[in-house]
Design an enzyme around this catalytic site. Structure first.
Site, short mmCIF file in Angstrom:
data_model
loop_
_atom_site.label_atom_id
_atom_site.label_comp_id
_atom_site.label_asym_id
_atom_site.label_seq_id
_atom_site.Cartn_x
_atom_site.Cartn_y
_atom_site.Cartn_z
N GLU A 44 0.80 -1.19 -0.29
CA GLU A 44 0.03 0.08 -0.09
C GLU A 44 0.87 1.19 0.08
O GLU A 44 0.35 2.32 0.39
CB GLU A 44 -1.06 0.19 1.17
CG GLU A 44 -0.17 0.01 2.56
CD GLU A 44 -1.39 0.09 3.70
OE1 GLU A 44 -2.07 1.23 3.61
OE2 GLU A 44 -1.36 -0.70 4.66
N CYS A 46 -3.46 -3.33 4.66
CA CYS A 46 -2.37 -4.06 5.16
C CYS A 46 -2.76 -5.73 4.63
O CYS A 46 -2.19 -6.81 4.83
CB CYS A 46 -2.38 -4.28 6.61
SG CYS A 46 -1.96 -2.70 7.11
N HIS A 90 -2.18 -9.71 12.08
CA HIS A 90 -1.56 -8.64 11.60
C HIS A 90 -1.33 -7.55 12.92
O HIS A 90 -2.19 -7.38 13.81
CB HIS A 90 -2.66 -7.87 10.66
CG HIS A 90 -2.21 -6.47 10.60
ND1 HIS A 90 -1.11 -5.88 10.07
CD2 HIS A 90 -3.01 -5.07 10.66
CE1 HIS A 90 -0.98 -4.69 9.90
NE2 HIS A 90 -2.26 -4.29 10.33
P1 HMG Z 1 -2.45 7.19 21.58
O1 HMG Z 1 -3.66 8.10 21.81
O2 HMG Z 1 -1.08 7.61 21.19
O3 HMG Z 1 -2.41 6.14 22.63
O4 HMG Z 1 -2.93 6.34 20.32
P2 HMG Z 1 -3.28 6.09 23.71
O5 HMG Z 1 -3.64 7.02 24.90
O6 HMG Z 1 -4.78 5.44 23.26
O7 HMG Z 1 -2.56 4.70 24.72
C1 HMG Z 1 -2.43 3.81 23.89
C2 HMG Z 1 -2.24 2.46 25.02
O8 HMG Z 1 -1.15 2.78 25.90
C3 HMG Z 1 -3.52 2.21 26.00
O9 HMG Z 1 -3.73 1.05 26.40
C4 HMG Z 1 -3.21 3.34 27.20
O10 HMG Z 1 -3.78 2.84 28.40
C5 HMG Z 1 -1.75 2.69 27.26
P3 HMG Z 1 -5.38 0.30 25.86
O11 HMG Z 1 -6.28 1.32 26.59
O12 HMG Z 1 -5.32 0.50 24.37
O13 HMG Z 1 -4.98 -0.98 26.23
N1 HMG Z 1 -0.81 3.70 28.13
C6 HMG Z 1 0.07 3.26 28.72
N2 HMG Z 1 0.22 2.18 29.46
C7 HMG Z 1 1.32 1.88 30.25
N3 HMG Z 1 2.01 3.08 30.83
C8 HMG Z 1 1.70 4.31 30.45
C9 HMG Z 1 0.63 4.49 29.38
N4 HMG Z 1 0.12 5.46 28.73
C10 HMG Z 1 -0.67 5.00 27.88
N5 HMG Z 1 2.64 5.35 30.86
C11 HMG Z 1 -3.01 4.57 18.64
C12 HMG Z 1 -2.69 4.72 20.29
C13 HMG Z 1 -2.74 3.02 18.50
C14 HMG Z 1 -4.39 4.77 18.45
C15 HMG Z 1 -2.26 5.40 17.79
O14 HMG Z 1 -0.72 5.13 17.83
C16 HMG Z 1 -2.63 5.36 16.16
O15 HMG Z 1 -3.44 6.07 15.77
N6 HMG Z 1 -1.89 4.29 15.50
C17 HMG Z 1 -2.10 4.16 13.87
C18 HMG Z 1 -3.43 3.45 13.80
C19 HMG Z 1 -3.12 1.99 14.08
O16 HMG Z 1 -2.33 1.34 14.26
N7 HMG Z 1 -4.57 1.22 14.07
C20 HMG Z 1 -4.35 -0.18 14.46
C21 HMG Z 1 -5.79 -0.80 13.90
S1 HMG Z 1 -5.81 -0.57 12.21
C22 HMG Z 1 -4.79 -1.58 11.34
O17 HMG Z 1 -4.25 -2.28 12.20
C23 HMG Z 1 -4.40 -1.24 9.93
C24 HMG Z 1 -3.03 -0.47 9.65
O18 HMG Z 1 -2.03 -1.48 9.86
C25 HMG Z 1 -3.04 0.07 8.36
C26 HMG Z 1 -3.65 -0.83 7.08
O19 HMG Z 1 -4.42 -1.84 7.11
O20 HMG Z 1 -2.98 -0.40 6.11
C27 HMG Z 1 -3.00 0.64 10.75
#
Ligand code: HMG
Length: 397
Positions: free
Chosen positions: A88, A120, A242
């Site tokens: 992609e 993906c 994935h």
């Molecule tokens: P964010 O806002 O940076 O993080 O977004 P958050 O505030 O949601 O925190 C993440 C996790 O860390 C949470 O855990 C927090 O509690 C924890 P959860 O509630 O999810 O279990 N946390 C901590 N843990 C320990 N110590 C601490 C601490 N602070 C927080 N101090 C997000 C995170 C993944 C949403 C962001 O990085 C993002 O948007 N990433 C890109 C999108 C993505 O990867 N999505 C995944 C599903 S879609 C997919 O897989 C397809 C893709 O590969 C593309 C394709 O298909 O082509 C992306």
């Protein structure tokens, strides 16, 4: 009554699997320091330690050529008639990136090449299409090559989930590693959880929405898999997901376990997925390649003998399409593994400081067709040398 040879079910699947990644890496501790965030958010919260970062003379073609060349070094080109390139991170609206790979690795003109796209997910589509081609003519072999670079804007919440890798697979009858089983569960739904319009080099994403979309789609694929007569939850020795970040695999595993009437603790989930996550934790998201990086990680690290074990593959591509299918690990699979090679490649990456990472991230190709030469940085077998007359130039290092 002795059965005739022609009545024996033919097994088709992955005979060899080689990974490639970037020249550089960034420890997520550096990213945490830069933004004044607790590093545990990355290491524990999303389950990532390091991400691969491409040098300016690397791209999806150089990584793909590197992984494919190593497959050919071991297996030769006999029988190969098709190369399916899944990505992609396309580099051209018309020409398949796989055609550049075809030339770089010296494939004969009797190998057709095409590129597939659905976020993906498309490497899984490519693998299933390959199985179909081979079912029709078992003398043929297919190269399935997945190569991607995950890029988000600096300062965005997706930044910590970047990465880059390629996975090249030789798919054939009587495979050495994994025989792909027939039942497959699929799920498609039009959602805007993650996308990259043609005018952008970084993806747009609804982070939280994408997690929900992934879980919903993978659950749908699992339920369709069961409806198609697939094996039950208890029949799987391991499942490779994935992994945009490894914690996502834990969320998905728990989701499928609950759908199947189980309620594993976080420690149980972590233990069940540990071996599938080792490489992804250090590479980051590699989009199409990610679930096959997880498969390599499992096979390279699992201590017990997996011969005869059923492994699940749970593939998700935003937008969205998901697929769940199973494969059976083949006798003698260990002789086909590349664990040392993969670990050495990951360890050999040159760690960047945050400033150098930002410079690389901001370096983009000119968009006006002007001549451009890349710096000589990467030490891989192939390099992206630059652009001339609107054409991308590749060379052996
Ligand atoms: P964010 O806002 O940076 O993080 O977004 P958050 O505030 O949601 O925190 C993440 C996790 O860390 C949470 O855990 C927090 O509690 C924890 P959860 O509630 O999810 O279990 N946390 C901590 N843990 C320990 N110590 C601490 C601490 N602070 C927080 N101090 C997000 C995170 C993944 C949403 C962001 O990085 C993002 O948007 N990433 C890109 C999108 C993505 O990867 N999505 C995944 C599903 S879609 C997919 O897989 C397809 C893709 O590969 C593309 C394709 O298909 O082509 C992306």
């Amino acid at each position: 009554m002795p059965h005739k040879e022609s009545e024996m079910p033919m097994s088709i699947g992955i005979h060899d699997l080689a990974l490639a990644t970037s020249h550089h890496s960034l420890d997520l501790g550096n990213l945490a320091d830069h933004y004044g965030i607790d590093p545990a958010k990355f290491r524990v919260g999303i389950g990532q330690d390091v991400m691969s970062v491409l040098a300016s003379d690397e791209d999806i073609v150089t990584m793909a050529a590197d992984a494919t060349a190593r497959i050919l070094e071991r297996n030769g080109t006999d029988g190969i008639r098709t190369l399916l390139f899944a990505t992609e991170s396309g580099i051209d609206q018309s020409k398949s990136a796989g055609v550049y790979v075809h030339k770089l690795v010296g494939l004969p003109s009797t190998v057709r090449v095409v590129e597939l796209k659905q976020a993906c997910y498309s490497a899984t589509a490519a693998l299933q299409f390959a199985v179909g081609l081979i079912a029709r003519d078992p003398s043929q072999k297919v190269l399935v090559v997945a190569s991607d670079v995950a890029r988000y804007d600096l300062g965005s919440s997706g930044e910590s989930t970047q990465g880059a890798a390629a996975a090249a697979m030789l798919v054939q009858a009587d495979p050495g590693l994994l025989a792909v089983e027939v039942p497959a569960g699929v799920f498609t739904e039009d959602v805007m959880d993650f996308w990259r319009p043609n005018y952008r080099s970084t993806a747009l994403v609804d982070g939280k929405g994408s997690i929900k979309a992934y879980l919903n789609a993978i659950g749908g694929a699992w339920q369709d898999y069961l409806a198609q007569g697939g094996a039950s939850w208890e029949d799987f020795e391991a499942i490779c997901y994935h992994q945009p970040f490894t914690k996502m695999a834990s969320k998905a595993h728990r989701h499928l376990a609950v759908l199947s009437g189980h309620n594993p603790t976080p420690d149980e989930v972590a233990h069940q997925l540990e071996d599938t996550m080792r490489y992804n934790r250090l590479i980051g998201n590699s989009y199409t390649a990610s679930v096959y990086v997880a498969l390599a990680s499992l096979l390279d690290h699992h201590e017990g003998d997996l011969t005869g074990s059923r492994i699940g593959l749970a593939s998700y591509g935003s937008g969205s399409v998901a697929e769940f299918f199973g494969g059976v690990v083949q006798p003698g699979y260990r002789a086909h593994l590349r664990g040392e090679e993969h670990r050495a490649m990951i360890e050999a990456r040159v760690a960047l400081d945050h400033t150098s990472y930002e410079v690389l991230h901001k370096t983009t190709l000119p968009e006006d067709g002007r001549e451009y030469q890349t710096n000589r940085e990467g030490t891989g077998a192939f390099r992206f040398a630059g652009m001339r007359d609107h054409q991308r130039l590749y060379e052996r290092s």
